[in-house]
Design an enzyme around this catalytic site. Structure first.
Site, short mmCIF file in Angstrom:
data_model
loop_
_atom_site.label_atom_id
_atom_site.label_comp_id
_atom_site.label_asym_id
_atom_site.label_seq_id
_atom_site.Cartn_x
_atom_site.Cartn_y
_atom_site.Cartn_z
N ASP A 123 0.84 -1.18 0.00
CA ASP A 123 0.00 0.00 0.00
C ASP A 123 0.89 1.24 0.00
OD1 ASP A 123 -2.49 1.23 -0.03
OD2 ASP A 123 -2.46 1.53 2.13
N TYR A 125 1.12 5.78 -0.38
CA TYR A 125 0.71 6.98 0.37
C TYR A 125 0.96 8.16 -0.56
CZ TYR A 125 0.73 9.79 4.81
OH TYR A 125 0.47 10.66 5.85
N HIS A 130 -4.17 13.95 1.02
CA HIS A 130 -4.32 12.99 2.12
C HIS A 130 -3.12 13.06 3.06
CE1 HIS A 130 -5.28 9.32 4.31
NE2 HIS A 130 -4.10 8.83 4.00
N ARG A 139 -0.11 14.77 13.47
CA ARG A 139 1.16 15.31 13.93
C ARG A 139 1.11 16.83 14.09
NH1 ARG A 139 2.18 10.83 10.69
NH2 ARG A 139 2.14 12.00 8.75
N GLU A 195 -10.40 3.66 3.27
CA GLU A 195 -9.52 4.48 2.45
C GLU A 195 -9.87 4.20 0.99
OE1 GLU A 195 -5.37 4.10 3.61
OE2 GLU A 195 -5.70 5.53 5.24
N GLU A 197 -9.08 3.96 -2.61
CA GLU A 197 -7.85 3.78 -3.38
C GLU A 197 -8.14 3.08 -4.70
OE1 GLU A 197 -4.41 2.30 -1.34
OE2 GLU A 197 -5.09 3.00 0.63
N ASP A 229 -8.96 0.21 1.53
CA ASP A 229 -7.95 -0.19 2.51
C ASP A 229 -8.49 0.11 3.90
OD1 ASP A 229 -5.34 -1.05 3.29
OD2 ASP A 229 -4.86 1.05 3.69
N ARG A 233 -8.31 3.32 13.03
CA ARG A 233 -7.43 4.46 13.30
C ARG A 233 -6.85 4.46 14.70
NH1 ARG A 233 -6.07 5.78 8.29
NH2 ARG A 233 -7.87 6.28 7.01
N GLN A 236 -4.18 1.68 14.73
CA GLN A 236 -3.06 2.18 13.93
C GLN A 236 -2.28 3.28 14.67
OE1 GLN A 236 -4.46 3.72 10.18
NE2 GLN A 236 -2.45 4.46 9.53
N TYR A 240 1.79 2.40 15.31
CA TYR A 240 2.53 2.64 14.06
C TYR A 240 3.94 3.22 14.26
CZ TYR A 240 2.25 7.74 13.31
OH TYR A 240 2.42 9.08 13.39
N LYS A 249 -4.38 -2.24 9.86
CA LYS A 249 -4.66 -2.37 8.43
C LYS A 249 -4.82 -3.82 8.01
CE LYS A 249 -3.62 1.97 6.98
NZ LYS A 249 -4.36 2.76 5.98
N THR A 253 -8.94 -5.81 3.30
CA THR A 253 -8.77 -4.90 2.19
C THR A 253 -9.72 -5.41 1.11
OG1 THR A 253 -6.45 -4.56 2.75
CG2 THR A 253 -7.12 -3.97 0.50
N THR A 346 -4.53 6.68 -0.33
CA THR A 346 -5.85 7.30 -0.26
C THR A 346 -5.94 8.48 -1.23
OG1 THR A 346 -5.94 6.67 2.04
CG2 THR A 346 -7.56 8.28 1.30
N GLU A 360 -10.39 12.03 7.53
CA GLU A 360 -10.29 13.39 7.00
C GLU A 360 -11.65 14.08 6.99
OE1 GLU A 360 -8.06 11.21 3.73
OE2 GLU A 360 -7.45 13.29 3.33
#
Lengths: 416, 416
Positions: A123, A125, A130, A139, A195, A197, A229, A233, A236, A240, A249, A253, A346, A360
């Protein structure tokens, strides 16, 4: 390109997902029969082993298995040959119409299965909006990671969890920790997300230790599917650092049931955006690597009569193409296999009505959104059905993927 | 337990890696013959399809394939039955000695191949000393990540890059960025490293959506191999935020050629350490999950007559067991497959002579170390041969893995 007319007349509607220009590849069964390869044309499916046995295709034993990997492994010349043969066979005026007619079965009575055996799943990014949104949410800053404008950032996922549209998924249990808690806890995720995708399917592999160029990678890609996907959250978020997503994850899928070939999509090729920083030369290519594919996310709560459209965006929003991702994946010597599946990352456009995840869309739950039923959501509730849709719009015809749909069931009790 | 004597007398030496107590499973070929399953006993290999064809085993067609997955998939009862049958067959005084003798071939003339088809590969980070060292080196603090004492942290790797001992590996090309550079560059890694690990092989899988306990996971593990998780530290360092290691780990993972079964290792079970924080109940188990296996890393530069021992440590240094890792892997609903390979994470003891990577041993190149040849190293040079060794020491016998050896070749020119 314009519509190519078929003697399967349902295929000639400008809005039909499966005109002769599309010819997507799937695996289907009728009743208790064994699953087998089929090609969608209008409202029907061409039974490939039956057509092969009748001498209509001339393709050996590639369709004796319930997945398309054997054909994929034969390479791009075979792919083009088969597509040309199918186009002749199903076109208006085909001399073989009478012979082929018995091998058509209505999609309405068919069950669809995984169209390929997934070798490994990676997968990426590669959507800038996104990545900026996730940075801002997780963050505290929309600044991209330092490597993001140079590397198609990716991570390896689990092939064993890839399932076809229509497969229910249980809300996963896992370990998570609230920001103000001393200790983590174990239980069902409270932040179940999608997600949006596109999945690229590697048709021909490359050996370990043999790097490839982006142009070579482009020719290795057999086709595309919609890909959801699924993400937990809270699981994760706790797991992570420092080695990336893992169990958040790994529980599912979902892919759409029909592989839309790169050849069918070729009239819709679209360029990657102007680079904010020049890419290193190994990522150079001579072809437009993205596609103009309109995408939509829909949510339907249990008991609701209709689904609410949550988001509409386009695959041409991405920063990196699947061929750039595949080149980067193999450039250090990693062997790639027929049947490898690459998630695009995503796909989110610049405004909330183009966001490809609920994280989001609800800004991590701080801004719940309304469904047409009047209910609100931040994340997914048990019983919700999520659907991804995708289509490229040609001159008088449509190349669509078929829905990618999943209903979420309650978590398993643990220990089971 | 003491030595079980075999009529294959070379197996009766207390220091021999493959006594009758071991019976590790591999795949071998002689000359241009097709690879086939074999069992190591002393200096010989029992040709399994030949022994089966002669009626000595009674195991159907499990050995008609050049990997052990079919036997693995038959489950723990079959594993125990086969092991008991082989022990009878090869024990001193066996009534079948005369019949079996023609099916023994000398290891000295055999080529060894991958003993299993790897379904998917997952790597963990379960050594506390290693995690502290990497934190100190990379992030300036030996403090463990917040989740480390609660989660067997892991990430998914590439099955397509797993190769057997004896397979040369090219130094990988990749993208990296010096701390003081404005832009990244592309080229051969300058920080090629090993990771000393033990690989656990999942024998029987579990379906997607069916979580397992640690005790169930323990019964699913067929056996163990030595595992060298090759790492390009500069590529990894530039790529790993925010989604974890990718191309820095994708160019090769080497395993030792013989699968040492969990049953052979059972006399050497060892407890996980006292927990600094109580684990969540789903990670509880009733068995000791680690093993007392002595491990060693050796390096031999091109042209040198002997290898230098760089490190000696023990698998019992780990914080999490393979069964805890497997349970955590599946607990959210991720399906596991026969042939899945789980890397333990780098095994490092408390002092530099127990460190399981060169990154730690040279402290990221700040403290180069000396080889017996007088040369110094911080990382691996082209032509260096790296070997992992492992053995459990019983009362008058040894259960060893066979060397896990790789020579590093220069990087490919790119584009190729």
């Amino acid at each position: 390109m314009t519509l190519i007319k078929s003697w399967v007349t349902s295929a000639n509607d400008a809005d039909h997902p499966f005109p002769l220009n599309n010819l997507p590849y799937g695996v289907f069964s009728i009743g208790d029969d064994e699953p087998r390869c089929g090609v969608a044309i209008g409202d029907m499916i061409l039974d490939m082993p039956a057509a092969q046995d009748a001498g209509l295709l001339g393709f050996g034993d590639a369709f004796d298995v319930p997945y398309w990997n054997d054909l994929m492994d034969m390479g791009p010349v075979a792919w083009t040959t088969l597509r040309a043969r199918l186009t002749d066979l199903l076109a208006e005026g085909s001399k073989d119409q009478t012979t082929a007619t018995p091998f058509l079965v209505p999609q309405s009575v068919a069950t669809l299965h995984m169209p390929l055996a997934v070798s490994e799943y990676t997968d990426f990014y590669a959507g800038m909006q996104h990545a900026k949104n996730m940075g801002a949410i997780l963050r505290g800053s929309p600044d991209l990671p330092a490597n993001w404008l140079h590397i198609p950032v990716g991570y390896n996922g689990r092939a064993s969890s890839v399932v076809v549209s229509g497969t229910d998924i249980h809300r996963p249990n896992g370990q998570m920790k609230a920001p103000d808690a001393d200790m983590p806890s174990f239980g069902p995720t409270k932040r179940l997300d999608i997600e949006l995708e596109l999945g690229a399917i590697v048709g021909t592999g490359c050996d370990m230790g043999t790097p490839i160029t982006v142009d070579q990678a482009d020719e290795m890609i057999f086709g595309y599917v919609l890909l959801n996907d699924w993400s937990a959250r809270d699981i994760q978020g706790w797991e992570y650092q420092p080695l990336g997503p893992f169990q958040g994850k790994a529980f599912g899928t979902t892919i759409s049931p029909w592989i839309v070939t790169a050849e069918a999509l070729s009239p819709f090729r679209a360029p990657t955006p102007v680079r904010e920083k020049q890419l290193l030369p190994y990522l150079n290519s001579t072809k437009d690597g993205l596609y103009d594919i309109e995408l939509e996310v829909l949510m339907q709560p249990a008991g609701a009569e209709t689904a609410t459209s949550l988001s509409k965006t386009n695959y041409n929003r991405m920063y990196y193409s699947a061929s750039e991702q595949l080149c980067h994946h193999a450039v250090g010597g990693c062997g790639m296999s027929s049947g490898d599946l690459l998630g695009s990352g995503t796909i989110s456009g610049p405004t909330p009505d183009e966001y490809g995840s609920l994280m989001e869309k609800s800004w991590a739950g701080r801004e719940p959104f309304k469904l047409d039923t009047g209910e609100t959501r931040s994340f997914i509730e048990d019983g919700d059905t999520l659907t991804l849709r995708g289509a490229a719009r040609g001159d008088g015809y449509t190349i669509a993927f078929g829905d990618c749909t999943t209903t979420i069931l309650p978590a398993h009790k643990f220990p089971v």
